[in-house]
Enzyme design. Structure first.
Site, PDB file in Angstrom:
ATOM      1  N   HIS A   1       0.871  -1.184   0.000  1.00  0.00           N
ATOM      2  CA  HIS A   1       0.000   0.000   0.000  1.00  0.00           C
ATOM      3  C   HIS A   1       0.911   1.238   0.000  1.00  0.00           C
ATOM      4  O   HIS A   1       2.010   1.198   0.540  1.00  0.00           O
ATOM      5  CB  HIS A   1      -0.837  -0.053   1.286  1.00  0.00           C
ATOM      6  CG  HIS A   1      -1.928   0.960   1.376  1.00  0.00           C
ATOM      7  ND1 HIS A   1      -1.702   2.270   1.749  1.00  0.00           N
ATOM      8  CD2 HIS A   1      -3.265   0.862   1.194  1.00  0.00           C
ATOM      9  CE1 HIS A   1      -2.848   2.921   1.784  1.00  0.00           C
ATOM     10  NE2 HIS A   1      -3.822   2.093   1.443  1.00  0.00           N
TER      11      HIS A   1
ATOM     12  N   ASP B   1       3.002  -4.526   8.208  1.00  0.00           N
ATOM     13  CA  ASP B   1       1.789  -3.729   8.034  1.00  0.00           C
ATOM     14  C   ASP B   1       0.616  -4.698   8.179  1.00  0.00           C
ATOM     15  O   ASP B   1       0.329  -5.477   7.263  1.00  0.00           O
ATOM     16  CB  ASP B   1       1.840  -3.066   6.653  1.00  0.00           C
ATOM     17  CG  ASP B   1       0.517  -2.408   6.278  1.00  0.00           C
ATOM     18  OD1 ASP B   1      -0.475  -2.559   7.018  1.00  0.00           O
ATOM     19  OD2 ASP B   1       0.485  -1.743   5.218  1.00  0.00           O
TER      20      ASP B   1
ATOM     21  N   GLN C   1      -4.608  -5.087   6.961  1.00  0.00           N
ATOM     22  CA  GLN C   1      -5.598  -6.016   6.405  1.00  0.00           C
ATOM     23  C   GLN C   1      -5.585  -7.368   7.113  1.00  0.00           C
ATOM     24  O   GLN C   1      -6.527  -8.150   6.971  1.00  0.00           O
ATOM     25  CB  GLN C   1      -5.340  -6.242   4.906  1.00  0.00           C
ATOM     26  CG  GLN C   1      -5.519  -5.014   4.051  1.00  0.00           C
ATOM     27  CD  GLN C   1      -6.961  -4.492   4.054  1.00  0.00           C
ATOM     28  OE1 GLN C   1      -7.921  -5.212   4.357  1.00  0.00           O
ATOM     29  NE2 GLN C   1      -7.118  -3.226   3.720  1.00  0.00           N
TER      30      GLN C   1
ATOM     31  N   LYS D   1     -10.504  -0.533  10.360  1.00  0.00           N
ATOM     32  CA  LYS D   1     -10.625  -1.764   9.565  1.00  0.00           C
ATOM     33  C   LYS D   1     -10.925  -2.961  10.464  1.00  0.00           C
ATOM     34  O   LYS D   1     -11.175  -4.063  10.007  1.00  0.00           O
ATOM     35  CB  LYS D   1      -9.341  -2.025   8.781  1.00  0.00           C
ATOM     36  CG  LYS D   1      -9.043  -0.947   7.742  1.00  0.00           C
ATOM     37  CD  LYS D   1      -7.855  -1.323   6.905  1.00  0.00           C
ATOM     38  CE  LYS D   1      -7.287  -0.151   6.132  1.00  0.00           C
ATOM     39  NZ  LYS D   1      -8.093   0.273   4.988  1.00  0.00           N
TER      40      LYS D   1
ATOM     41  N   CYS E   1      -4.596   2.347  -3.804  1.00  0.00           N
ATOM     42  CA  CYS E   1      -3.369   2.886  -3.169  1.00  0.00           C
ATOM     43  C   CYS E   1      -2.212   1.909  -3.335  1.00  0.00           C
ATOM     44  O   CYS E   1      -1.399   1.716  -2.414  1.00  0.00           O
ATOM     45  CB  CYS E   1      -3.597   3.204  -1.692  1.00  0.00           C
ATOM     46  SG  CYS E   1      -4.827   4.462  -1.423  1.00  0.00           S
TER      47      CYS E   1
END
Ligand SMILES: Cc1ncc(COP(=O)(O)O)c(C=O)c1O
Length: 425
Positions: free
Chosen positions: A141, A218, A221, A244, A382
């Protein structure tokens, strides 16, 4: 602040059971999912962009403002002490959710984006010399690319990207070959937001650590789908976003290894992050306050704590199995629409189906589906370098969460047939 001393993540599977996930009951906890725009059910398939919120999160946030609102840490009156206890309680809850060694290792930020920027500015910037390297992957991203570019440009360092196959899988061997004595950090997503690929993060951590290189994961998600377990995964930094994860917007999390956080300078100055201030010199508060300058998003943290508590009421294994079955079903239904090509077909995926349709721009797909109140995302997600690598300008993306259903997948497939008719395909 007491250490949390946890042995297992808060959101776990009930041992020895194979309970089914009761999606209809879960849906009733999410008020927005009951909306009926134009008299038809809303089909929300954009949970990778942001998730919907259970009533428990909405209530916890409203209740904070109605019964406990005060500024934290400095108040000596009971209302402020209560607000402080709720904020710090949320930190301890998030630490248990991520299975972080201690609550102090959790820093509240605005988002994943801010968490990564914090690491770029405070951890990496002072350690970068000209010619040093930062290694990411081709499927990141923008928020796991641009913060590194900013510090690399300033320091004369180089951003490198490990390759991704045509199916959207990380080339682990190539990544390992790209680890050099100049690599100062590896930063990669656990789950790709554009494709849903689940990356072999544990293997990357081990490979990097063998060479003494720190790793940032990261987890934006991953956190809503996989049991995030810092102690099992072993990264040096882990970032995720509340919104999220069924929590509020404007609250995010950075986990950092205690010795690294202790050694890092603050990156923003202001109230609450100091031990003492004079015009000659200021000294810093201990972690995590050192990295939380100014009044934080107190209600957001409380809401995130409630989101994590909500997740803990659900069996993680049942959710995982349910989501895997739903993804398999959605993959089959979407791929079955004539003219549709899936983008991202990794063996290990989580809750995302990205696709293109012959002769139809993804924006047109999303706009036509919206007429049926079906919400999907279209664009570069993104992840422009990934789109360039895969030779597509944009994709349409349906993403699922623990409240998504097979009926919604059917609605999507029927909607895509309508797109074909409308576009004369
Ligand atoms: C993999 C990944 N990383 C980082 C981000 C940035 O998250 P936020 O906008 O909440 O900071 C996103 C958001 O879509 C994401 O999917």
């Amino acid at each position: 602040m007491p250490a949390t001393d946890v042995a297992a993540p808060l959101w776990a599977s009930a041992p020895g059971t194979r309970l089914p996930h009761d999606v209809e009951r879960v849906r009733r906890d999410f008020p927005l999912l009951g909306l009926r725009p134009d008299g038809r059910p809303l089909v929300y398939l954009d949970s990778a962009a942001t998730s919907q919120k259970p009533q428990a999160v909405i209530d916890a946030t409203a209740e904070f403002y109605a019964t406990a609102n005060a500024n934290i840490h400095r108040g000596v009156y009971r209302l402020s002490e209560r607000a402080t206890a709720l904020y710090e309680g949320a930190r301890a809850t998030v630490a248990r959710f991520l299975n972080a060694p201690r609550a102090e290792d959790i820093i509240f930020t605005r988002s994943t984006t801010e968490a990564i920027n914090l690491v770029a500015q405070s951890f990496l910037r002072p350690r970068l010399a000209p010619g040093d390297e930062i290694l990411v992957t081709e499927m990141e991203h923008h928020s796991n690319i641009v913060p590194w570019q900013l510090v690399a440009a300033e320091r004369g360092a180089v951003l490198r990207a490990a390759p991704v196959s045509d199916r959207g899988e990380l080339d682990l061997a190539a990544l390992e070959r790209m680890l050099t004595e100049r690599t100062r950090l590896v930063a990669l997503a656990q789950v790709s937001n554009a494709l849903g690929t689940v990356n072999p993060v544990r293997e990357v951590v081990l490979a990097a650590h063998r060479r003494g290189i720190p790793v940032l994961v990261d987890g934006a998600q991953a956190a809503p789908h996989l049991v995030a377990d810092i102690q099992a995964l072993g990264p040096d930094f882990f970032a995720c976003s509340g919104h999220k994860l069924f929590g509020p917007t404007g609250i995010g999390v950075l986990y950092g290894r205690a010795d690294l956080l202790d050694a890092m300078p603050p990156w923003q100055g202001g109230g609450d992050m100091i031990a003492s201030v004079s015009f000659e010199r200021s000294t810093w508060a201990a972690v995590p306050a050192k990295f939380e300058a100014g009044t934080p998003n107190i209600a957001g943290a409380v809401g995130l704590g409630a989101a994590v508590d909500y997740l803990a009421t659900l069996d993680a294994g049942a959710v995982r199995r349910y989501e895997a079955e739903l993804l398999a079903y959605a993959t089959e239904r979407v791929a079955g629409v004539p003219g549709v090509r899936l983008v991202g077909t990794a063996a290990e995926k989580a809750s995302i189906v990205s696709f293109v349709m012959d002769g139809v721009h993804p924006h047109d797909i999303a706009t036509i589906l919206d007429a049926d109140s079906i919400c999907i995302r279209a664009g570069h997600h993104c992840a422009q370098p990934l789109m360039a690598r895969l030779g597509v300008g944009a994709t349409a993306r349906a993403s699922f969460a623990l409240y998504s259903t097979r009926d919604e997948v059917d609605a999507l497939a029927a909607g895509l047939e309508r797109v074909r008719r409308v576009m004369g395909r």
